[in-house]
Design a protein around this motif. Structure first.
Motif, PDB file in Angstrom:
ATOM      1  N   ALA A 269       0.827  -1.209   0.000  1.00 19.07           N
ATOM      2  CA  ALA A 269       0.000   0.000   0.000  1.00 19.07           C
ATOM      3  C   ALA A 269       0.858   1.254   0.000  1.00 19.07           C
ATOM      4  O   ALA A 269       0.572   2.217  -0.726  1.00 19.07           O
ATOM      5  N   ILE A 270       1.919   1.259   0.794  1.00 20.41           N
ATOM      6  CA  ILE A 270       2.799   2.427   0.848  1.00 20.41           C
ATOM      7  C   ILE A 270       3.469   2.651  -0.498  1.00 20.41           C
ATOM      8  O   ILE A 270       3.583   3.802  -0.970  1.00 20.41           O
ATOM      9  N   ASP A 271       3.907   1.588  -1.134  1.00 15.31           N
ATOM     10  CA  ASP A 271       4.514   1.713  -2.468  1.00 15.31           C
ATOM     11  C   ASP A 271       3.523   2.325  -3.459  1.00 15.31           C
ATOM     12  O   ASP A 271       3.884   3.207  -4.251  1.00 15.31           O
ATOM     13  N   LEU A 272       2.276   1.886  -3.387  1.00 12.28           N
ATOM     14  CA  LEU A 272       1.252   2.409  -4.281  1.00 12.28           C
ATOM     15  C   LEU A 272       0.982   3.885  -4.007  1.00 12.28           C
ATOM     16  O   LEU A 272       0.896   4.709  -4.934  1.00 12.28           O
ATOM     17  N   VAL A 273       0.875   4.236  -2.714  1.00 12.70           N
ATOM     18  CA  VAL A 273       0.660   5.631  -2.345  1.00 12.70           C
ATOM     19  C   VAL A 273       1.790   6.507  -2.869  1.00 12.70           C
ATOM     20  O   VAL A 273       1.565   7.591  -3.440  1.00 12.70           O
ATOM     21  N   GLN A 274       3.019   6.044  -2.699  1.00 11.05           N
ATOM     22  CA  GLN A 274       4.173   6.832  -3.151  1.00 11.05           C
ATOM     23  C   GLN A 274       4.219   6.947  -4.664  1.00 11.05           C
ATOM     24  O   GLN A 274       4.587   8.003  -5.200  1.00 11.05           O
ATOM     25  N   LYS A 275       3.840   5.911  -5.359  1.00  9.93           N
ATOM     26  CA  LYS A 275       3.823   5.972  -6.826  1.00  9.93           C
ATOM     27  C   LYS A 275       2.763   6.960  -7.326  1.00  9.93           C
ATOM     28  O   LYS A 275       2.878   7.480  -8.452  1.00  9.93           O
ATOM     29  N   LEU A 276       1.753   7.226  -6.514  1.00  9.77           N
ATOM     30  CA  LEU A 276       0.745   8.229  -6.865  1.00  9.77           C
ATOM     31  C   LEU A 276       1.214   9.651  -6.540  1.00  9.77           C
ATOM     32  O   LEU A 276       0.504  10.620  -6.813  1.00  9.77           O
ATOM     33  N   GLY A 277       2.400   9.768  -5.946  1.00 13.57           N
ATOM     34  CA  GLY A 277       2.941  11.090  -5.638  1.00 13.57           C
ATOM     35  C   GLY A 277       2.611  11.591  -4.258  1.00 13.57           C
ATOM     36  O   GLY A 277       2.810  12.775  -3.954  1.00 13.57           O
ATOM     37  N   ALA A 278       2.122  10.707  -3.379  1.00 11.94           N
ATOM     38  CA  ALA A 278       1.790  11.089  -2.008  1.00 11.94           C
ATOM     39  C   ALA A 278       2.806  10.470  -1.049  1.00 11.94           C
ATOM     40  O   ALA A 278       3.696   9.721  -1.446  1.00 11.94           O
ATOM     41  N   ARG A 279       2.658  10.789   0.218  1.00 17.96           N
ATOM     42  CA  ARG A 279       3.499  10.182   1.243  1.00 17.96           C
ATOM     43  C   ARG A 279       2.600   9.658   2.353  1.00 17.96           C
ATOM     44  O   ARG A 279       1.440  10.068   2.480  1.00 17.96           O
ATOM     45  N   THR A 280       3.144   8.751   3.180  1.00 16.75           N
ATOM     46  CA  THR A 280       2.388   8.213   4.301  1.00 16.75           C
ATOM     47  C   THR A 280       2.873   8.849   5.601  1.00 16.75           C
ATOM     48  O   THR A 280       4.049   9.207   5.733  1.00 16.75           O
ATOM     49  N   LEU A 281       1.963   8.974   6.545  1.00 23.39           N
ATOM     50  CA  LEU A 281       2.239   9.678   7.791  1.00 23.39           C
ATOM     51  C   LEU A 281       2.733   8.733   8.875  1.00 23.39           C
ATOM     52  O   LEU A 281       2.300   7.583   8.973  1.00 23.39           O
ATOM     53  N   THR A 282       3.620   9.238   9.704  1.00 25.04           N
ATOM     54  CA  THR A 282       4.039   8.529  10.907  1.00 25.04           C
ATOM     55  C   THR A 282       2.902   8.550  11.926  1.00 25.04           C
ATOM     56  O   THR A 282       1.946   9.353  11.804  1.00 25.04           O
ATOM     57  N   PRO A 283       2.965   7.693  12.960  1.00 31.29           N
ATOM     58  CA  PRO A 283       1.933   7.769  13.999  1.00 31.29           C
ATOM     59  C   PRO A 283       1.799   9.155  14.620  1.00 31.29           C
ATOM     60  O   PRO A 283       0.675   9.627  14.850  1.00 31.29           O
ATOM     61  N   GLU A 284       2.898   9.815  14.885  1.00 28.51           N
ATOM     62  CA  GLU A 284       2.803  11.145  15.500  1.00 28.51           C
ATOM     63  C   GLU A 284       2.163  12.146  14.551  1.00 28.51           C
ATOM     64  O   GLU A 284       1.343  12.974  14.957  1.00 28.51           O
ATOM     65  N   GLU A 285       2.497  12.071  13.285  1.00 29.56           N
ATOM     66  CA  GLU A 285       1.842  12.942  12.306  1.00 29.56           C
ATOM     67  C   GLU A 285       0.363  12.597  12.173  1.00 29.56           C
ATOM     68  O   GLU A 285      -0.484  13.490  12.015  1.00 29.56           O
ATOM     69  N   GLY A 286       0.038  11.313  12.259  1.00 30.76           N
ATOM     70  CA  GLY A 286      -1.360  10.902  12.228  1.00 30.76           C
ATOM     71  C   GLY A 286      -2.141  11.436  13.411  1.00 30.76           C
ATOM     72  O   GLY A 286      -3.307  11.854  13.266  1.00 30.76           O
ATOM     73  N   ARG A 287      -1.526  11.445  14.587  1.00 32.34           N
ATOM     74  CA  ARG A 287      -2.199  12.019  15.768  1.00 32.34           C
ATOM     75  C   ARG A 287      -2.502  13.498  15.553  1.00 32.34           C
ATOM     76  O   ARG A 287      -3.578  13.978  15.912  1.00 32.34           O
ATOM     77  N   GLN A 288      -1.555  14.199  14.982  1.00 34.79           N
ATOM     78  CA  GLN A 288      -1.772  15.625  14.722  1.00 34.79           C
ATOM     79  C   GLN A 288      -2.916  15.817  13.737  1.00 34.79           C
ATOM     80  O   GLN A 288      -3.781  16.678  13.927  1.00 34.79           O
ATOM     81  N   LYS A 289      -2.958  15.002  12.703  1.00 33.42           N
ATOM     82  CA  LYS A 289      -4.002  15.144  11.681  1.00 33.42           C
ATOM     83  C   LYS A 289      -5.389  14.829  12.241  1.00 33.42           C
ATOM     84  O   LYS A 289      -6.380  15.495  11.882  1.00 33.42           O
ATOM     85  N   LEU A 290      -5.462  13.830  13.123  1.00 29.03           N
ATOM     86  CA  LEU A 290      -6.760  13.400  13.647  1.00 29.03           C
ATOM     87  C   LEU A 290      -7.127  14.036  14.989  1.00 29.03           C
ATOM     88  O   LEU A 290      -8.206  13.798  15.512  1.00 29.03           O
ATOM     89  N   GLY A 291      -6.219  14.832  15.533  1.00 33.49           N
ATOM     90  CA  GLY A 291      -6.502  15.478  16.819  1.00 33.49           C
ATOM     91  C   GLY A 291      -6.482  14.520  17.992  1.00 33.49           C
ATOM     92  O   GLY A 291      -7.321  14.599  18.892  1.00 33.49           O
ATOM     93  N   LEU A 292      -5.498  13.604  18.013  1.00 33.59           N
ATOM     94  CA  LEU A 292      -5.407  12.581  19.065  1.00 33.59           C
ATOM     95  C   LEU A 292      -4.283  12.913  20.029  1.00 33.59           C
ATOM     96  O   LEU A 292      -3.307  13.577  19.674  1.00 33.59           O
ATOM     97  N   LYS A 293      -4.409  12.386  21.243  1.00 33.89           N
ATOM     98  CA  LYS A 293      -3.334  12.433  22.227  1.00 33.89           C
ATOM     99  C   LYS A 293      -2.821  11.023  22.440  1.00 33.89           C
ATOM    100  O   LYS A 293      -3.590  10.092  22.629  1.00 33.89           O
ATOM    101  N   LYS A 294      -1.489  10.869  22.457  1.00 37.06           N
ATOM    102  CA  LYS A 294      -0.891   9.564  22.634  1.00 37.06           C
ATOM    103  C   LYS A 294      -1.246   9.008  24.009  1.00 37.06           C
ATOM    104  O   LYS A 294      -1.204   9.725  25.013  1.00 37.06           O
ATOM    105  N   ARG A 295      -1.598   7.720  24.072  1.00 39.29           N
ATOM    106  CA  ARG A 295      -1.945   7.058  25.316  1.00 39.29           C
ATOM    107  C   ARG A 295      -1.009   5.879  25.547  1.00 39.29           C
ATOM    108  O   ARG A 295      -0.439   5.317  24.632  1.00 39.29           O
ATOM    109  N   GLY A 296      -0.928   5.487  26.814  1.00 36.92           N
ATOM    110  CA  GLY A 296      -0.196   4.290  27.167  1.00 36.92           C
ATOM    111  C   GLY A 296       1.304   4.473  27.222  1.00 36.92           C
ATOM    112  O   GLY A 296       1.860   5.498  26.879  1.00 36.92           O
TER     113      GLY A 296
END
Length: 296
Positions: A269-296
């Motif tokens: 999936a990541i290879d496909l996303v990158q071939k489309l010219g996009a990038r994938t987010l790290t967990p920390e970047e995903g938290r920022q995008k979704l408005g989450l706070k890290k738990r545990g």
């Protein structure tokens, strides 16, 4: 198009896949290891069910969830944890002219009992399946009534967990928007458009676009297709501006006749996303995008 993509990996699910694949994760250790494998392969989010370790059948046992989450959180591998809250909606109607003689597959509890493990473990995300669905060709129905959904949404909101709104058909999306209108969901809502499950919404461009066009303003969303439509729907979701989901819950094969692992599906999936010219987010970047706070 979405240029910053969250990749979710659904690592095992509750489907009847044990025996159909040589390495379906079953025990809490195996499921945790699969989640860690997916995260190391680049998944932003891991979506987890638990199974009965002896039978491989789906389970709601909080002890199994506790072991799973403890193993993930103690691993030192960062990932956004998404636990299912969909178990407990199974109704197997009696065959033929005896519909009230419910079958052995029935496991039907209220909306709050489905959240016991979420209340204890407080993942960053849990699912909320937004409607009832004829599931497959037999007599099985997944049950999630408006009253159950309102009770569940209210409790998830109180817990401060982000609900991932599982939408299997257009009426589910309609009702999820009603929950938002009633103040039972916080902004920005998170939708998962689930395509290709008989007999819900089909996995095709027209259906996905129709759903996306009906999302509320400011919503975050992802989509997936099952089986051989998994990777085509990855590409389609990115092109329509969304995030993606892969994993053994939805698809057992990497190529025709070649069994997948969760890690290999994430890498594809990541290879496909990158071939489309996009990038994938790290967990920390995903938290920022979704408005989450890290738990545990």
């Amino acid at each position: 198009m979405n240029h910053d993509v969250i990749v979710t990996c659904a690592v095992t699910g509750a489907g009847d896949t044990v025996g159909k694949h040589p390495a379906i994760p079953v025990t809490p250790r195996q499921i945790a290891d699969a989640a860690i494998e997916a995260a190391c392969a680049g998944a932003t989010v891991v979506h987890c069910h638990v199974r009965n370790p002896d039978t491989g059948k789906p389970s709601r046992d909080p002890k199994l969830y506790r072991e799973l989450v403890d193993r993930i959180r103690s691993s030192g591998v960062d990932m956004i944890l998404n636990l299912t809250a969909g178990m407990g909606g199974d109704l197997e109607i009696g065959a033929g002219e005896k519909p009230m003689e419910f079958g052995p597959g029935t496991d039907l509890v209220g909306g709050l009992e489905r959240l016991i493990h979420v209340e204890e473990l407080l993942p960053e995300i849990c699912t909320l399946d937004c409607g009832t669905l004829n599931f497959g060709d037999g007599d099985y129905i997944y049950v999630s009534t408006p009253a159950q959904l309102r009770a569940g949404a209210r409790r998830i909101q109180e817990l401060g967990v982000k609900p991932e709104l599982e939408v299997f058909d257009t009426g589910h999306l309609w009702f999820a928007k009603q929950l938002l209108k009633e103040g039972l969901l916080d902004d920005a809502p998170l939708f998962q458009l689930c395509l290709g499950i008989p007999w819900g919404a089909p996995a095709d461009t027209t259906t996905m676009k129709a759903m996306v066009d009906n999302l509320p303003p400011g919503a975050n969303w992802a989509s997936f297709g099952i089986g051989r439509m998994q990777m085509p729907m990855v590409a389609q979701a990115v092109l329509l501006g969304g995030n993606v989901r892969v994993g053994l819950e939805d698809n057992l094969y990497l190529d025709r006749g070649v069994f997948a692992s969760n890690g290999s599906l994430v890498e594809r999936a990541i290879d496909l996303v990158q071939k489309l010219g996009a990038r994938t987010l790290t967990p920390e970047e995903g938290r920022q995008k979704l408005g989450l706070k890290k738990r545990g």
